[in-house]
Scaffold this motif. Sequence first.
Motif, PDB file in Angstrom:
ATOM      1  N   ASP A 102      -6.047 -21.568 -55.884  1.00 32.65           N
ATOM      2  CA  ASP A 102      -6.931 -20.913 -56.949  1.00 32.65           C
ATOM      3  C   ASP A 102      -6.646 -19.367 -56.710  1.00 32.65           C
ATOM      4  O   ASP A 102      -6.072 -18.571 -57.463  1.00 32.65           O
ATOM      5  N   MET A 107     -15.689 -17.582 -50.184  1.00 33.82           N
ATOM      6  CA  MET A 107     -15.874 -18.932 -50.042  1.00 33.82           C
ATOM      7  C   MET A 107     -14.645 -19.369 -48.913  1.00 33.82           C
ATOM      8  O   MET A 107     -14.950 -20.130 -48.010  1.00 33.82           O
ATOM      9  N   TYR A 131     -23.452 -24.334 -50.068  1.00 36.64           N
ATOM     10  CA  TYR A 131     -24.428 -23.465 -50.518  1.00 36.64           C
ATOM     11  C   TYR A 131     -25.188 -22.774 -49.523  1.00 36.64           C
ATOM     12  O   TYR A 131     -25.619 -21.822 -49.483  1.00 36.64           O
ATOM     13  N   LEU A 149      -9.260 -24.121 -52.932  1.00 42.53           N
ATOM     14  CA  LEU A 149      -9.614 -22.359 -53.043  1.00 42.53           C
ATOM     15  C   LEU A 149      -8.415 -21.557 -52.765  1.00 42.53           C
ATOM     16  O   LEU A 149      -8.590 -20.534 -53.438  1.00 42.53           O
ATOM     17  N   SER A 154     -13.444 -24.962 -59.519  1.00 43.27           N
ATOM     18  CA  SER A 154     -13.620 -25.516 -58.190  1.00 43.27           C
ATOM     19  C   SER A 154     -14.839 -24.996 -57.321  1.00 43.27           C
ATOM     20  O   SER A 154     -15.503 -25.539 -56.655  1.00 43.27           O
ATOM     21  N   PRO A 155     -15.013 -23.578 -57.234  1.00 38.78           N
ATOM     22  CA  PRO A 155     -16.023 -22.894 -56.920  1.00 38.78           C
ATOM     23  C   PRO A 155     -17.406 -23.412 -57.232  1.00 38.78           C
ATOM     24  O   PRO A 155     -18.268 -23.583 -56.503  1.00 38.78           O
ATOM     25  N   LEU A 195     -15.020 -13.962 -55.270  1.00 40.26           N
ATOM     26  CA  LEU A 195     -16.161 -15.156 -55.002  1.00 40.26           C
ATOM     27  C   LEU A 195     -15.155 -16.270 -54.114  1.00 40.26           C
ATOM     28  O   LEU A 195     -15.741 -16.758 -53.088  1.00 40.26           O
ATOM     29  N   ILE A 196     -13.930 -16.437 -54.557  1.00 38.79           N
ATOM     30  CA  ILE A 196     -13.186 -17.528 -53.784  1.00 38.79           C
ATOM     31  C   ILE A 196     -12.847 -16.981 -52.492  1.00 38.79           C
ATOM     32  O   ILE A 196     -12.752 -17.758 -51.464  1.00 38.79           O
ATOM     33  N   PHE A 242     -14.063 -13.591 -59.828  1.00 41.79           N
ATOM     34  CA  PHE A 242     -13.558 -15.053 -58.999  1.00 41.79           C
ATOM     35  C   PHE A 242     -12.704 -14.648 -57.995  1.00 41.79           C
ATOM     36  O   PHE A 242     -12.885 -15.526 -56.940  1.00 41.79           O
ATOM     37  N   TYR A 249     -18.056 -27.199 -55.900  1.00 34.68           N
ATOM     38  CA  TYR A 249     -18.509 -27.416 -54.325  1.00 34.68           C
ATOM     39  C   TYR A 249     -19.219 -26.264 -53.861  1.00 34.68           C
ATOM     40  O   TYR A 249     -20.206 -26.370 -53.254  1.00 34.68           O
ATOM     41  N   GLY A 250     -18.913 -24.916 -54.226  1.00 31.63           N
ATOM     42  CA  GLY A 250     -19.579 -23.830 -53.859  1.00 31.63           C
ATOM     43  C   GLY A 250     -21.145 -23.736 -54.113  1.00 31.63           C
ATOM     44  O   GLY A 250     -21.931 -23.657 -53.153  1.00 31.63           O
ATOM     45  N   MET A 255     -23.205 -20.437 -47.370  1.00 31.83           N
ATOM     46  CA  MET A 255     -22.887 -19.196 -48.161  1.00 31.83           C
ATOM     47  C   MET A 255     -24.104 -18.235 -48.447  1.00 31.83           C
ATOM     48  O   MET A 255     -23.913 -17.221 -48.040  1.00 31.83           O
TER      49      MET A 255
END
Length: 317
Positions: A69, A43, A295, A66, A283-284, A39-40, A36, A287-288, A298
């Motif tokens: 978090d 992003m 997306y 983000l 949250s990811p 990933l954050i 996580f 929206y992610g 990314m």
Amino acid sequence: MASQNASGSEQMQLIQVDPIRRSISLALTQIFVWPFIYLIFLMLLIFSKKETFRTETRYILFGHSLLVDLIFLFLTDFVVLLSYNFVLIPLHFCIPVCMLMEAVAICAPLTIGAMCVERYVAICMPLRHQAISTSRRALMVILMIWILSSINPFVDMFILISTASHEYLNQLTHCHYEIMVSERIRQFARGLLFIVGLVFILIIEIFCYVMIYLAARAASGDKKSASKGHRTISLHIFQLFLCMAEVVCPYIEAVVMQYGIQAYLTVRFINFLAFSITSRAVSPLVYGFRDEKFYTAMIYYIRCKNNVISTDSDKQT
């Protein structure tokens, strides 16, 4: 913002009961948390590279979410590593860490509420959306969120400094927020105040949910956008319930403690992963992966990075 029910020494006595359990729990925490964090961080990197994301209100609030978090997960993992490895540090060094963790924990639901309001304005007041949701106002909202989130930690810090002895402030301890609010009544008041704030945010989210739902049913509205906003707020409400559960968990753990230490440790660890960590992963996901623009950016960034790595490898061969 999970409250702890035991002091630092009591926590470590519980952890020391089973070294094997401690090692497994620590390994599972790292396996669960670091994907996580990666990933954050990815992003946030994508957010910083696209000017579009830095100028639109919804993405500015998402970027702030983000960041909050990421700080929370990193500090939480740092504290877990210290505790499970029996590292004691001076209390006055723990205070800034605890204050920042408390502030970002309060920031999270406030940011969720702001994101829901932004979606409500975008869908239910489309003609006024650009005038209301500007990047300048988004930054002002973020500033207000940090001011509100910092009130409680600073008040607790001033009370601690003015009432605690010099010996207490210089003792070695494990980092947990209860070193700043040792009295039970203040711990209870802190949890109650946080729950009241979450309920207030929940009322705002339910209002936005209902209004967007009505907009989705209206023939004149943008049904696709309204339906997507409807699902997004549903996920935000779920995230808020996770935050509420995180506050309630310590009281459940206090009851489980009466049935034995092993049951307490198991329930506490499950609560930590399910509510403290999972609530930061929503949250990811919201929206992610659900937002088409983010997306696409990314996927493009990941592919470009892989192409660069492949090119470098070909040159070396």
